[in-house]
Design an enzyme around this catalytic site. Structure first.
Site, PDB file in Angstrom:
ATOM      1  N   GLY A  37      49.394  36.866  32.584  1.00 26.34           N
ATOM      2  CA  GLY A  37      48.786  37.151  33.873  1.00 26.34           C
ATOM      3  C   GLY A  37      47.315  36.824  33.855  1.00 26.34           C
ATOM      4  N   GLY A  39      43.399  38.263  35.434  1.00 25.77           N
ATOM      5  CA  GLY A  39      42.573  39.260  36.102  1.00 25.77           C
ATOM      6  C   GLY A  39      41.227  38.682  36.427  1.00 25.77           C
ATOM      7  N   ALA A  40      40.395  39.492  37.067  1.00 29.69           N
ATOM      8  CA  ALA A  40      39.089  39.013  37.490  1.00 29.69           C
ATOM      9  C   ALA A  40      38.221  38.642  36.294  1.00 29.69           C
ATOM     10  CB  ALA A  40      38.387  40.070  38.337  1.00 29.69           C
ATOM     11  N   GLY A  42      39.431  37.640  33.222  1.00 33.75           N
ATOM     12  CA  GLY A  42      39.974  36.611  32.361  1.00 33.75           C
ATOM     13  C   GLY A  42      41.483  36.603  32.357  1.00 33.75           C
ATOM     14  N   VAL A  44      45.387  37.051  30.418  1.00 28.84           N
ATOM     15  CA  VAL A  44      46.129  37.903  29.510  1.00 28.84           C
ATOM     16  C   VAL A  44      47.299  37.084  28.965  1.00 28.84           C
ATOM     17  CG1 VAL A  44      47.368  40.064  29.207  1.00 28.84           C
ATOM     18  CG2 VAL A  44      45.499  39.931  30.858  1.00 28.84           C
ATOM     19  N   LYS A  59      43.828  39.910  25.770  1.00 35.94           N
ATOM     20  CA  LYS A  59      43.009  39.752  26.963  1.00 35.94           C
ATOM     21  C   LYS A  59      41.767  38.955  26.577  1.00 35.94           C
ATOM     22  CE  LYS A  59      40.794  42.531  30.580  1.00 35.94           C
ATOM     23  NZ  LYS A  59      40.638  43.912  31.087  1.00 35.94           N
ATOM     24  N   ASP A 155      38.785  53.960  36.899  1.00 37.39           N
ATOM     25  CA  ASP A 155      39.483  53.039  37.822  1.00 37.39           C
ATOM     26  C   ASP A 155      40.991  53.230  37.703  1.00 37.39           C
ATOM     27  OD1 ASP A 155      39.738  51.091  39.773  1.00 37.39           O
ATOM     28  OD2 ASP A 155      39.797  49.446  38.333  1.00 37.39           O
TER      29      ASP A 155
END
Length: 975
Positions: A37, A39-40, A42, A44, A59, A155
């Site tokens: 996947g 993410g903002a 980087g 994974v 990650k 978060d």
């Protein structure tokens, strides 16, 4: 979906991947298997660790950044995530194994969990509320473990929880987390702003770059806010306020700190969304979202929802706008959810009443249909505790007009709600033991149901008193709610019969009396001590006539308690003593233990009868050991023993008992209860007297924090703590902070109670301090105000008036008005001697002050006689090292010096000097002068005498006190 749970983007949306990150490439020692996947921050990857022969999730920080913020800052943030997660080793937290840098890019290696994130799990199919609740309890356990390790997530949201194919649930992505030093407080970060964000799955604040926005000093754009939001709620973009907006607590929008309570809020937002399919707070923009949170406008559940009302109510408490109205911790929230689930009859497996089976460090349970024979508990409870009664109590509290009524009522109602849930759970448990499981006889069931009826009657009595709320009831309401006897004891192996009634008519009389006794207890818990004593006195007489020995003993003990709290200690001793012997003779050990602890407190602490107190301590220990005494009574015993030993200055013993009481209070009340705060204050005094003043200050700060959260910022209990803290600070001669604490105490007390004896005490203390700091005019005005207030409230001859008279007399002495000072001291002495009771420390202190004053006036023999009398009064009442002895010993020594008897003077002055750290006002300087003079006259150490005179000169020079005229020359003249 697996790994860190980031959603996989389509082929057209992929960022460019470096060659080393293609399948078969390497990142550090790890071999890339597949991309999981994006993410903002980087990518994974699924990777293989050839050293340990295992798969894991990797990650990797982006090389190119959409934001203008520095790559170094993002690297630091990923390192912070690794540090935070590496602290946690828990089955419901993703484990971090490694963090490093490869080709200039930071990477994080962690558990690979095949499965999907919690949002995907929720959306993949319709889930029964029971399964949703179970999954969130698992996630909550992971969050609670983080808090226990001192880490705040900052978060929490469904995207940051993994649900494995094997059913495991793990919290992840602590990228916004930072460790905190004090686990009970915030994350230790000064505010919620940060230079980095992970880009939440929802992006309502990611406005197009073409929109004109005001910029901050660092060039970061700010979101324009609509004018209908209160000024205190100005919001910022997600890149400036950490966290995902829909899951952020209201205080974060207002610039508050992230802490365990903000994580709890986020958990409850996600749980509400998981249960009902809608988020609790609607909003298409951050402004509207913040507005709805601020007004607590919760989106109602959709029609036809099968989520039980009790569950919605528990979750809504975690969504409260004010942090102090949420649960004290995530652990407390989970406990409430589990207790609630017990009412839905979770299948018991290993932990009775919770419906939980602990296995392999995890948590699992199966749900079974509720057996029909035992559904009546909720209906019986509703006859006592319902919305109409809650509204009536709220109206009564509002009518009191006290500033802390709302805060205290909220806490009291929370505690009543918790009690009610517990009562229903125990009712169902004891019912099913007979009706379903067949391992309890009908006779045993009858006894336990009768016990539960008694507990319900006790709740009813308390609610009746709360519905009649006045200022005193409002002040004590939260404590009264937590003083209810827990229903769990009704499920014990044996429940004794309460009565030896032989006829229905006799039983009706007993039941009526017991109901009245419960009301007396509720009145006492609510602070209406005179009413409680009057009612208890009637019950004592009627129970004795009926021949009900237990009821008679209980009523006597209740009368003694009400007398003691009302200040009539002689009457309290009389009634506790009778209660003890009645109960002891009849073998009613629990009541005998209660009465013995009462006698220990009255005789040993309040009346200062030390030998009597020790005797009753032994009676209490025997009775407690012989009875099935409650933890609360053991806690009371240790608290009283701590106070007893503190009065005797036996600090090790005092600390031992206070720490025992504190442990019990934390176990039975919870770490955030005001009783814990009170015990911390006691412990702080011991720490201060033991030379551990830093520990004492920390204890007081913690006590203030707990009380402020438990009872609100305007409760008089907070004023008492500020005043007590001031005493410790004064002992450290930290006069500026002493004044700060006293100013707070006076301000809270004035607003909360207005004219009140305690208000006068705090004003007295502040006035005396101001005098010592040279603010003579304001200090004297406050002392005059305190004296006048006490006279108006208590009359001209009340014992408490002597405190104001003595303080005012001391102020006059410092101003040089020796005649006025003597008149006030003599008036105080007249009140004390008219009282006609036994000698007290206050009597000894007042006589000592008159003796010192006589020496100032030159009446040497009168001063000597009075100070000798003061020592004779005080020595049997207090310990060998007690603050009350310093002045009369110094006074005697001074008089003997004046009479040219330096050797006996030196003995007395050395003894007083050994307690100089307890001395106040000008006594530390004066005592040094006197001891130096005695050493010189008796042929002692001249160097020590010179050093003492030098210290005295320095103290007088730095302070606001002038040396007495008769000893001024002794500051310089060694002869």
């Amino acid at each position: 979906m697996s790994g860190e749970g980031h959603r996989t983007r389509g082929p057209d949306g992929l960022a460019r991947i470096d060659a080393g990150e293609q399948p078969g490439g390497t990142i550090g020692r790890y071999v890339v298997v597949a991309r999981l996947g994006e993410g903002a921050m980087g990518m994974v990857y699924l990777a293989y660790d050839p050293h340990l022969d295992r798969r894991l999730a990797l990650k990797v920080l982006r090389r190119r950044l959409r934001s203008s913020r520095s790559a170094e800052e993002r690297k630091q943030r990923l390192r912070r995530e690794a540090m935070a997660m590496a602290q946690l080793n828990h089955p419901h937290v993703v484990t971090v194994h490694d963090v490093g840098v490869a080709d200039g890019r930071v990477f994080l290696a962690m558990d690979y969990v095949p499965g999907q994130d919690l949002r995907e799990w929720l959306e993949s199919q319709r889930r029964p509320w029971r399964k949703v609740l179970r999954t969130f309890i698992y996630a909550g356990r992971g969050l609670a473990a983080a808090h226990a390790a001192g880490v705040i997530h900052r978060d929490f949201k469904p995207e940051n929880v993994l649900v494995g194919e094997d059913g495991s649930v793990k919290v992840m992505d602590f990228g916004l987390a930072r460790p905190c030093v004090d686990r009970s407080r915030s994350s230790g970060v000064s505010d919620t702003r940060d230079v980095s964000t992970d880009g939440p799955a929802e992006q309502p604040v990611d406005e197009p770059s073409s929109v004109d926005e005001p910029s901050s000093a660092d060039g970061a754009p700010r979101l324009a806010i609509s004018t209908d939001v209160p000024p205190s709620m100005v919001l910022t973009r997600s890149g400036d306020v950490l966290g995902t907006p829909s899951y952020m607590a209201p205080e974060l929008f207002e610039g508050g700190e992230a802490n365990a309570l903000t994580d709890q809020f986020a958990l409850c937002v996600a749980l509400y969304e998981g249960l009902y399919g809608v988020r609790p707070f609607a909003g298409e923009s951050m402004a509207s979202l913040a507005f709805n949170m601020h007004r607590e406008r919760i989106t109602p559940p959709p029609r036809g929802s099968r989520v039980p009302a009790w569950l919605g109510r528990l979750v809504r408490r975690g969504l409260a706008r004010r942090p102090n109205r949420r649960y004290p911790s995530v652990e407390a929230l989970l406990d409430a959810l589990i207790r609630g689930a017990a009412r839905q009859r979770l299948q018991r497996a290993g932990v009775l009443g919770l419906g939980l089976m602990l296995a392999g460090g995890g948590l699992s349970y199966a749900l079974v249909p509720s057996p029909t024979p035992c559904r009546g508990g909720q209906e019986r409870l509703a006859e006592v505790w319902n919305e109409d009664r809650s509204a009536a109590i709220a109206a009564a509290f509002e009518s009191t007009g006290v500033p802390y009524a709302t805060e205290v009522l909220a806490r009291a109602q929370e505690r009543v709600d918790d009690y009610a849930e517990s009562w229903v759970g125990v009712y169902t448990q004891v019912c099913e033991a007979t009706a379903v499981h067949k391992h309890q006889t009908p006779v045993e069931l009858d006894r336990r149901i009768a016990c539960l009826d008694d507990r319900l009657a006790e709740l009813d009595a308390l609610l009746q008193v709360l519905g009649e709320a006045d200022q005193r009831v409002a002040e004590r309401a939260a404590q009264a709610a937590s003083d209810l006897r827990g229903p769990g004891t009704c499920a014990a192996e044996s429940v004794a019969r309460d009565s030896a009634a032989t006829s229905p008519d006799h039983q009706r009389q007993v039941d009526t009396l017991r109901g009245r006794l419960l009301r007396a207890k509720a009145l006492e818990n609510g602070g209406r001590y005179e009413d409680a004593a009057s009612l208890s006195r009637e019950i004592v007489a009627e129970a004795e006539l009926l021949g009900e020995v237990r009821l008679h003993a209980e009523a006597l003990a209740q009368l003694g308690t009400a007398d003691a709290k009302g200040g009539d200690y002689e009457a309290a001793a009389l009634h506790h003593r009778k209660a003890y012997f009645v109960a002891n003779e009849a073998g009613i050990d629990d009541v005998a233990a209660q009465a013995a602890v009462g006698m220990l407190q009255v005789e040993g602490v309040q009346l200062h009868h030390r030998d009597e107190g020790l005797a009753w301590a032994r009676h209490a220990e025997v009775a407690l050991g012989r009875s099935d005494a409650s933890d609360a009574l053991w806690g009371q015993y240790h608290t009283v023993m701590g106070a007893f030993h503190l009065e005797d200055y036996k600090l090790d013993k005092a600390r031992h008992h206070f720490e025992k009481a504190l442990t019990i209070a934390r176990q039975t009340r919870g770490a955030e209860h005001e009783e814990v705060a009170s015990l911390l204050a006691y412990l702080a005094f011991v720490q201060e007297q033991s030379g551990r003043s830093e520990d004492a200050m920390l204890s007081f700060e913690r006590a203030l924090e707990i009380t402020r959260r438990a009872l609100g910022p305007k409760h008089p209990a907070l004023a008492n703590l500020h005043n007590s803290y001031a005493v410790v600070l004064f002992g450290r001669q930290d006069l500026a902070r002493t004044q700060e604490q006293l100013e707070k105490a006076v301000a809270i007390q004035r607003e909360a109670l207005g004219e009140h004896p305690a208000t006068a005490t705090y004003i007295d203390n502040l006035g005396g301090l101001l005098l010592s700091r040279g603010e003579r005019e304001r200090g004297r005005a406050l002392l005059e105000e305190a004296l006048a207030m006490r006279e108006r409230i208590l009359g001209p001859d009340h014992y408490m008036l002597t405190f104001s008279l003595s303080n005012f007399a001391e102020a006059l002495r410092l101003e040089g008005d020796l005649g006025g000072s003597r008149r006030h001291y003599e008036r105080a002495l007249d009140i004390l001697e008219k009282d006609g009771g036994p000698d007290t420390p206050m009597l000894g202190r007042t006589i000592a002050c008159l003796g010192t004053l006589a020496l100032f006036e030159g009446a040497i023999q009168r001063g000597l006689d009075q100070c000798k009398r003061a020592v004779d009064i005080l020595e049997p009442l207090v310990s060998e090292r007690h603050v009350a002895l310093v002045e009369p010993l110094a006074c005697q020594g001074w008089a003997l010096l004046e009479l040219e008897q330096p050797e006996p003077a030196l003995v007395l002055l050395e003894r007083a000097y050994g307690m100089i750290e307890l001395a106040q006002a000008d006594l530390p300087a004066l005592l040094r002068v006197l001891l130096a003079r005695a050493l010189t006259k008796a042929g002692g150490d001249p160097e020590r005498a010179a050093r003492l005179r030098a210290e005295a000169r320095e103290i007088y020079a730095q302070g606001s006190y002038e040396p007495p005229e008769r000893v001024t020359a002794w500051l310089e003249d060694p002869k």
